[in-house]
Design a protein around this motif. Structure first.
Motif, PDB file in Angstrom:
ATOM      1  N   PRO A   1      17.537  86.543   6.587  1.00 50.56           N
ATOM      2  CA  PRO A   1      18.317  85.488   7.247  1.00 50.56           C
ATOM      3  C   PRO A   1      19.284  84.756   6.329  1.00 50.56           C
ATOM      4  N   ALA A   2      20.449  84.465   6.884  1.00 50.26           N
ATOM      5  CA  ALA A   2      21.446  83.679   6.160  1.00 50.26           C
ATOM      6  C   ALA A   2      20.918  82.275   5.904  1.00 50.26           C
ATOM      7  N   CYS A   3      20.217  81.723   6.903  1.00 50.87           N
ATOM      8  CA  CYS A   3      19.727  80.349   6.751  1.00 50.87           C
ATOM      9  C   CYS A   3      18.777  80.253   5.570  1.00 50.87           C
TER      10      CYS A   3
ATOM     11  N   CYS B   1      24.392  80.067   9.158  1.00 48.72           N
ATOM     12  CA  CYS B   1      23.934  80.922  10.255  1.00 48.72           C
ATOM     13  C   CYS B   1      25.121  81.497  11.030  1.00 48.72           C
ATOM     14  N   PRO B   2      25.265  82.801  11.039  1.00 54.04           N
ATOM     15  CA  PRO B   2      26.434  83.401  11.702  1.00 54.04           C
ATOM     16  C   PRO B   2      26.365  83.298  13.224  1.00 54.04           C
ATOM     17  N   PHE B   3      25.175  82.939  13.747  1.00 55.14           N
ATOM     18  CA  PHE B   3      25.027  82.888  15.208  1.00 55.14           C
ATOM     19  C   PHE B   3      25.072  81.464  15.757  1.00 55.14           C
TER      20      PHE B   3
ATOM     21  N   CYS C   1      17.385  81.763  18.284  1.00 50.81           N
ATOM     22  CA  CYS C   1      17.420  82.283  16.920  1.00 50.81           C
ATOM     23  C   CYS C   1      17.147  83.783  16.969  1.00 50.81           C
ATOM     24  N   TYR C   2      17.937  84.534  16.226  1.00 48.84           N
ATOM     25  CA  TYR C   2      17.762  85.995  16.246  1.00 48.84           C
ATOM     26  C   TYR C   2      16.692  86.475  15.279  1.00 48.84           C
ATOM     27  N   HIS C   3      16.151  85.566  14.513  1.00 49.23           N
ATOM     28  CA  HIS C   3      15.127  85.917  13.521  1.00 49.23           C
ATOM     29  C   HIS C   3      15.568  87.132  12.693  1.00 49.23           C
ATOM     30  N   CYS C   4      16.652  86.891  11.977  1.00 49.35           N
ATOM     31  CA  CYS C   4      17.272  87.946  11.179  1.00 49.35           C
ATOM     32  C   CYS C   4      16.281  88.562  10.182  1.00 49.35           C
TER      33      CYS C   4
ATOM     34  N   VAL D   1      11.152  83.931  11.623  1.00 51.40           N
ATOM     35  CA  VAL D   1      11.825  83.144  10.583  1.00 51.40           C
ATOM     36  C   VAL D   1      11.352  81.711  10.763  1.00 51.40           C
TER      37      VAL D   1
ATOM     38  N   VAL E   1      23.063  78.938  15.375  1.00 47.56           N
ATOM     39  CA  VAL E   1      21.795  78.653  16.032  1.00 47.56           C
ATOM     40  C   VAL E   1      21.148  77.309  15.672  1.00 47.56           C
ATOM     41  N   PRO E   2      20.910  77.010  14.401  1.00 43.99           N
ATOM     42  CA  PRO E   2      20.092  75.807  14.132  1.00 43.99           C
ATOM     43  C   PRO E   2      20.789  74.538  14.624  1.00 43.99           C
TER      44      PRO E   2
ATOM     45  N   LYS F   1      15.071  74.907  15.565  1.00 42.73           N
ATOM     46  CA  LYS F   1      15.506  76.141  16.215  1.00 42.73           C
ATOM     47  C   LYS F   1      14.272  76.842  16.764  1.00 42.73           C
TER      48      LYS F   1
HETATM   49  S1  SF4 Z   1      18.841  80.562  12.230  1.00 39.11           S
HETATM   50 FE1  SF4 Z   1      20.536  81.984  12.280  1.00 39.11          FE
HETATM   51  S2  SF4 Z   1      20.474  82.996  10.283  1.00 39.11           S
HETATM   52 FE2  SF4 Z   1      18.521  81.993  10.558  1.00 39.11          FE
HETATM   53  S3  SF4 Z   1      17.215  83.576  11.398  1.00 39.11           S
HETATM   54 FE3  SF4 Z   1      18.046  82.427  13.148  1.00 39.11          FE
HETATM   55  S4  SF4 Z   1      19.860  83.544  13.714  1.00 39.11           S
HETATM   56 FE4  SF4 Z   1      19.302  84.275  11.691  1.00 39.11          FE
END
Ligand code: SF4
Ligand code: SF4
Ligand code: SF4
Lengths: 406, 361
Positions: free
Chosen positions: B121-123, B157-159, B115-118, B140, B161-162, B176
């Motif tokens: 965050p989109a999530c 999530c654009p990456f 997880c990029y911990h935006c 996040v 991840v979850p 995640k």
């Molecule tokens: S799950 Fe995806 S959108 Fe949410 S913080 Fe991690 S990388 Fe970002």
């Protein structure tokens, strides 16, 4: 019903039920029974073994058939409710009156079973109400949920007139309730169209957050508008489409007014749908140009987009236009089949076929046979409940006890 | 262009963009965007130092009590297949074979994914039950106790991840990387960062990490591509990636833009009050017009009917008088009697559709 030559079975105080129609002797009923049994078994498996046990869903494709068909198609195909009530009550097209009750009935059933089917897809179905306790107001899904829940309530109230007329003989207090509901018809209609506009468009807006996952030919900042406009097509087409089946299956429950008005309704709706489809075609086309997506037209997805636009948007528009002009009911019905198929194709494209388009084929989703079975199961349930309602409640005919008020 | 002018342009651009953000924030009720937490933490992954040893994967499994995979962690060939994070594997290291421009052997480059911990965050924006939160620490976080399991966060999530526990029947959750939040609270490093033998993972204040990354890129411009992935992508992320080859070749999405993904839905959500306010007015108006038209039509009809009735009455009267003249009073009385019965209104109030119509459904 004195003037009518149809033998409609109207439940009386002593005989409220009319279940003879479900006798297993008929092939239709037998098929229904088989589907219901299979669906029931799958339901047990789903809720005891987890979602993964019967679906092909995975982390890349968290939404599959149950969202793409049951939710997206279900909601848009149930748009007949708001479309017909607005035409009849707001725009005063009184000759649509006999189409209103069937449309409301199917819309109510459609929405009720959208929620029912959603429970299969949710990891924690019982927590669905949590969205009201912990409202994620930044989420489009929250808006969808809120609107669908409210609209389902509105539809329930609008629909409730039919069961009340049925049950009033046994429970006379319902007469009073019925009066109240009828008094607020216009209010409910306006409320309903607001809610429908919101959630029909937000179903498209759900995908706004994933521009990198949905193919550019389908992703657009205007996708909410596309969903709303096409829901009008779905609504009007479904009235014609359903009418076709109703005339086959439950013809003997239609009274003279319904039969007299049915074709006119079909022609008017065909004409409306043809206009909207032409508009929709233009919207999509201009959107494609403005976003400079014509480069994509020469790829596989571009071909697919062209097929959708030509054979599932333009073609039904033309068939409808011809059918409405020549007052040819068969053509209108063919048009409705084509248009409904187009709506389903569009929702499938957005939710599954053009979604995750960048992933290699091996990581793409294809629904499992059991997912499809559950979707068929849900449709069968809708049809069965619809039949129960039509056999018992004044939907396709006017109840003699309430005729004078009408 | 002189310096002053340049600053003015810069300033106005800033104001414009500030207005832009303010508008977005307002349109969504001011809740879409998390504020940027100045003192939040992050991790910098320097792929030029990463050797693909998978120790971070192993450590993650251990500190989070995740099930061990079938193939052991010292099997490094696993990195050749493109893997993604799942509910059971919160971080994966994948190998990318980079073509050597001068010919010769392809060069392997490893990239860690978690997880990029935006920053915004989109999530979190997508979750309709408020399960995700961007903490001031940079984490996040996810609270599974209120998760409905709709998986919209995974769509958002654009990456990619979850991960979701599809096999779990009773309490399936979205899982995640947690940024090892429990460890951070105890003052420990994230498991993966601690385990990295190469110093490829650097933990620190996000603002410091950006400076560190800049310094590395400046110092060895030949070694690094001049791009810090995550500084602005998708609105900025706490975990960022440095690379010696274009990030796109490491399977990273370079087209996410530099605004938080959640803003894309703000416009649609912002239209909600408009529709709620405007639609009833519009449809109420149309209804009013329809009613008005109906009343007018009815009035016209009534007038026409009255006129027609008067006419027939006159004609009848004339006819009866004629009968009286030619056939005598007796016959006229009979005719009048017959007419009276005929003119009585029909007993069953036959329905006229356009007259009264409040009926629902
Ligand atoms: S799950 Fe995806 S959108 Fe949410 S913080 Fe991690 S990388 Fe970002
Ligand atoms: S699956 Fe859970 S965490 Fe994800 S959006 Fe739905 S409710 Fe939120
Ligand atoms: S921060 Fe913790 S949870 Fe996240 S990848 Fe590293 S070890 Fe795993």
């Amino acid at each position: 019903m004195s003037g009518s030559t149809h033998s409609i079975v109207i439940p009386t105080k002593d005989k409220m039920l009319n279940l003879g129609e479900f006798s297993l002797k008929r092939p239709g009923n037998q098929i229904t029974a088989v589907i219901l049994v299979v669906g029931f078994i799958l339901t047990v498996i789903r809720f005891t073994q987890g979602i993964g046990s019967i679906t092909n869903l995975d982390d890349n494709a968290p939404w599959g058939m149950w969202i793409g068909f049951d939710l997206l198609c279900g909601v848009s195909l149930a748009a007949g409710g708001y479309f017909t009530t607005v035409a009849c009550y707001i725009f005063g097209m009184k000759h649509f009156h006999s189409a209103v009750r069937p449309a409301i009935t199917t819309a109510f059933l459609g929405y009720a079973f959208v929620v029912f089917a959603l429970l299969y897809d949710l990891g924690h179905p019982l927590r669905l109400p949590y969205m009201f306790f912990f409202p994620g107001t930044t989420s489009v899904l929250f808006e969808v949920g809120l609107c669908v829940a409210t609209y389902l309530t509105v539809l329930f109230v609008e629909f409730s007139v039919a069961p009340m007329e049925w049950l009033a003989q046994k429970f006379p207090f319902l007469l009073k309730w019925r009066k109240y509901v009828i008094k607020v018809t216009i209010l409910l209609t306006i409320f309903g169209v607001c809610l429908s506009t919101l959630h029909q468009s937000s179903l498209g807006a759900l995908y706004l957050i994933a521009p990198s996952k949905l193919h550019p030919l389908w992703y657009s900042p205007f996708i909410p508008m596309f969903f709303f406009v096409s829901s009008m097509v779905a609504g009007s087409s479904m009235v014609i489409f359903e009418g076709m089946f109703a005339h086959k299956g439950v013809h003997h429950y239609m009274d003279a007014t319904h039969l007299r008005e049915a074709d006119d309704v079909a022609f008017s709706f065909a004409k409306a749908a043809s206009f909207i489809l032409f508009g929709y075609f233009m919207l999509k086309f201009i959107d494609m140009i403005v976003q400079a997506n014509y480069y994509y037209l020469f790829s596989g997805y571009g071909m697919w987009w062209c097929i959708e636009m030509l054979f599932f948007v333009l073609m039904p528009a033309l068939i409808y236009a011809k059918g409405a002009r020549e007052r040819n009911i068969t053509l209108c019905r063919i048009g409705s089949i084509n248009a409904v198929a187009g709506i389903i194709l569009n929702r499938f494209n957005v939710s599954m076929i053009a979604f995750n388009y960048q992933l290699p084929a091996s990581e793409r989703y294809f629904p499992s046979i059991w997912e499809i079975c559950i979707s068929i199961f849900v449709v069968t349930l809708i049809v069965t409940v619809y039949r129960f309602i039509v056999y018992h409640m004044p939907v396709l005919y006017e109840h003699p006890n309430f005729r004078d008020e009408h | 262009m002189n310096r002053r002018k340049f600053l003015t342009i810069l300033g106005s651009a800033g104001v414009v963009s500030a207005l832009g953000t303010a508008q977005v924030a307002k349109a969504s009720g001011g809740t879409t965007t998390y504020p940027y937490y100045e003192n939040s933490y992050g991790v910098l992954h320097d792929t030029t130092r990463c050797i693909g040893c998978r120790r971070c994967e192993k450590a993650c499994q251990q500190v989070n009590n995740l099930p061990m995979p079938a193939k052991p962690f010292n099997d490094l060939e696993v990195t050749a297949t493109k893997r993604r994070t799942t509910a059971d594997a919160w971080t994966v290291v994948n190998r990318y074979m980079i073509k050597n421009p001068e010919g010769g052997k392809d060069k392997p480059v490893f990239r860690k994914l978690q997880c990029y911990h935006c920053n915004d965050p989109a999530c979190a924006s997508a979750c309709f039950a408020k399960c995700f939160k961007k903490e001031p620490s940079g984490v996040v976080s996810y609270d599974g106790s209120q998760c409905v399991g709709c998986r919209y966060c995974m769509v958002a999530c654009p990456f990619y991840v979850p991960g979701f526990q599809y096999e779990e029947a009773w309490d399936p959750l979205v899982l995640k990387c947690t940024f090892c939040s429990p460890r951070l609270q105890k003052g420990q490093l994230p498991g993966c960062v601690e385990a990295c033998p190469m110093g490829a993972l650097t933990f620190g204040k996000r603002s410091d990490l950006i400076k560190i990354a800049r310094k590395r890129m400046d110092k060895e411009p030949a070694k690094y591509v001049d791009y810090l992935y995550g500084e602005y992508d998708a609105g900025g992320t706490a975990w960022m990636t440095l690379s010696g080859v274009p990030h796109a070749e490491l399977g990273m999405d370079m087209n996410l833009g530099n605004r938080p993904m959640g803003e894309l839905t703000a416009g649609a959500l912002g239209a909600v009050p408009m529709i709620i306010a405007f639609w009833p007015v519009l449809f109420g108006g149309v209804y009013g017009i329809t009613k008005c038209k109906e009343r007018l039509v009815k009035k016209e009809q009534e007038k026409a009917i009255a006129a027609a009735q008067a006419q027939t009455k006159q004609a009848l009267e004339a006819a009866v008088e004629n009968i009286e003249k030619t056939q005598g009073v007796e016959a006229a009385i009979q005719v009048r009697q017959a007419l009276k019965t005929a003119q009585q209104p029909p007993s069953d109030g036959s329905c006229c559709c356009s007259s009264k119509h409040g009926e629902g459904v």
